[in-house]
Write a protein that holds these residues in place. Sequence first.
Motif, PDB file in Angstrom:
ATOM      1  N   UNK A   6      29.377  34.121  36.161  1.00  0.00           N
ATOM      2  CA  UNK A   6      30.735  34.327  35.663  1.00  0.00           C
ATOM      3  C   UNK A   6      31.776  33.926  36.710  1.00  0.00           C
ATOM      4  N   UNK A   7      31.453  34.038  37.988  1.00  0.00           N
ATOM      5  CA  UNK A   7      32.405  33.675  39.045  1.00  0.00           C
ATOM      6  C   UNK A   7      32.470  32.169  39.242  1.00  0.00           C
ATOM      7  N   UNK A   8      31.329  31.535  39.452  1.00  0.00           N
ATOM      8  CA  UNK A   8      31.328  30.120  39.825  1.00  0.00           C
ATOM      9  C   UNK A   8      31.125  29.166  38.648  1.00  0.00           C
ATOM     10  N   UNK A  18      26.139  42.317  35.747  1.00  0.00           N
ATOM     11  CA  UNK A  18      27.121  43.202  36.365  1.00  0.00           C
ATOM     12  C   UNK A  18      28.040  43.718  35.255  1.00  0.00           C
ATOM     13  N   UNK A  19      28.417  44.988  35.336  1.00  0.00           N
ATOM     14  CA  UNK A  19      29.337  45.598  34.372  1.00  0.00           C
ATOM     15  C   UNK A  19      30.758  45.434  34.906  1.00  0.00           C
ATOM     16  N   UNK A  20      31.635  44.819  34.110  1.00  0.00           N
ATOM     17  CA  UNK A  20      33.004  44.566  34.541  1.00  0.00           C
ATOM     18  C   UNK A  20      33.978  45.471  33.798  1.00  0.00           C
ATOM     19  N   UNK A  43      30.592  40.321  45.387  1.00  0.00           N
ATOM     20  CA  UNK A  43      31.720  40.989  46.048  1.00  0.00           C
ATOM     21  C   UNK A  43      33.051  40.334  45.706  1.00  0.00           C
ATOM     22  N   UNK A  44      33.066  38.995  45.649  1.00  0.00           N
ATOM     23  CA  UNK A  44      34.297  38.289  45.280  1.00  0.00           C
ATOM     24  C   UNK A  44      34.729  38.657  43.867  1.00  0.00           C
ATOM     25  N   UNK A  45      33.777  38.707  42.948  1.00  0.00           N
ATOM     26  CA  UNK A  45      34.083  39.042  41.559  1.00  0.00           C
ATOM     27  C   UNK A  45      34.592  40.475  41.445  1.00  0.00           C
ATOM     28  N   UNK A  46      33.962  41.398  42.146  1.00  0.00           N
ATOM     29  CA  UNK A  46      34.415  42.789  42.100  1.00  0.00           C
ATOM     30  C   UNK A  46      35.795  42.947  42.744  1.00  0.00           C
TER      31      UNK A  46
END
Length: 143
Positions: A6-8, A18-20, A43-46
């Motif tokens: 989801x990030x990259x 991961x739960x967002x 960590x970047x996504x969170x």
Amino acid sequence: MRPRCFWSGTRDDRAEPIELPASLVRSLPRKGRERMVLPEHRDELLAYAGRVERHGRRMLVTVLGLTVISVVAPLALPEAWALPSLAATLVLLGLAIARDPFCTPETLEWFGVRASLRVARIAAWVTGLLGLALLGIEALAGR
């Protein structure tokens, strides 16, 4: 098919669920709030999700307020101030988006968060530069 981070936006078998927070992604019935992310981007996504949680409402109010001002001010002010007021609100809008480059959940889904941030920052620069160009045109016109 390999899971997509989801990030990259890259597809990799190492991606983990991961739960967002709901503020970052809409709880669509078919997807819910769980997304896949590579461990090195977790960590970047969170951190990004935390920024959206803390600043998302303020950003929404800022963008909506500046949009209303950009429409109302040129209509309400004397003609000599119409273009400068529109240009100033465009510069402020560009600065606001550059400060907090939040995107729609659909954009995040299509491009991934990192690429969406790039698109938002480019849009911010274009908006701000358009406002500066309008201010320059107004200054050269000598009104």
